[in-house]
Each structure stands twice: as structure tokens, then as C-alpha cells.
Enzyme design. Sequence first.
Site, mmCIF file in Angstrom:
data_model
loop_
_atom_site.group_PDB
_atom_site.id
_atom_site.type_symbol
_atom_site.label_atom_id
_atom_site.label_comp_id
_atom_site.label_asym_id
_atom_site.label_seq_id
_atom_site.Cartn_x
_atom_site.Cartn_y
_atom_site.Cartn_z
ATOM 1 N N SER A 170 37.084 37.437 45.495
ATOM 2 C CA SER A 170 38.057 36.367 45.733
ATOM 3 C C SER A 170 38.224 36.036 47.213
ATOM 4 C CB SER A 170 39.399 36.746 45.132
ATOM 5 O OG SER A 170 39.996 37.798 45.858
ATOM 6 N N LYS B 81 43.566 40.355 50.318
ATOM 7 C CA LYS B 81 43.961 38.943 50.304
ATOM 8 C C LYS B 81 44.397 38.519 51.698
ATOM 9 C CE LYS B 81 43.601 38.686 45.811
ATOM 10 N NZ LYS B 81 42.492 38.028 45.187
#
Length: 127
Positions: A1, A44
Site C-alpha cells: 500500500s 503508512k
Amino acid sequence: SMEPTIQTSVFFFAETLSRHFYCIRKGDIVIVKSPNDPKSNICKRVIGLEGDKVCTSNPSDFLKSHSYVPKGHVWLEGDNLRNSTDSRYYGPVPYGLIRGRIWLKVWPLNDFGFLRASPNGHRFLDD
């Protein structure tokens, strides 16, 4: 991601002091205890800090929705917005779940150096 910033088989340095001194900033890439699975960590980018206005909708949504990050929380998103389970899915993340900040890519050697800025810089709001 986190592609294209962090890809498979990339090694990097992370430090843990920033989280203790509340020095995490928008744009930093952090390692966080997963809000969905406390036994695993996720990587993230910090998009919003407490009090910041963030876009809570997906980039492809026609109507955009916004929210404010509550006190003691951060808003996290992956750099690959189309393939990322992040705060758009599980909401703001408590600051206490942050384990460290990634700051230097060391492998592969031809890509050695500080991490790039977010390819989704337009997601940062300063309202």
C-alpha cells in the site's frame, strides 16, 4: 500500500524517539500497530495531525467528504490510494499506536537516501 515510495525487498532505518517527543509531522512515514490486528504492524504516511481537516473519501469519489482529526490521533494513508487499507477504512488512529518513523532507505543501494515526498501531496489540506 506504500508503493511507489516503499516497495517489496526495500530495507530502511526507523527511529522511535520522534513519537516520544511528539515530533511526528504531516508527510512522515510511520510504523504503527495495526488498529485491526494488534499483533501486526503497518506502514503508512501521516496525512493529518490532531485538529487537521482531512479528506475522508476515496480519490475516485465524486463527492468529497472531510473531517477533523480528533485530539490524540493521526490520519494515516498509504501512498497507493487505490490499494490501501488505511484511515479511510478504520478512521483516525491513536497516537499511542505509533511505533516509529521511517527516515532512510538503505537498500537497494541505487535508491539509498531519504524517503520521497508523498505522491499524493494534494491530499494534504491546510484549511
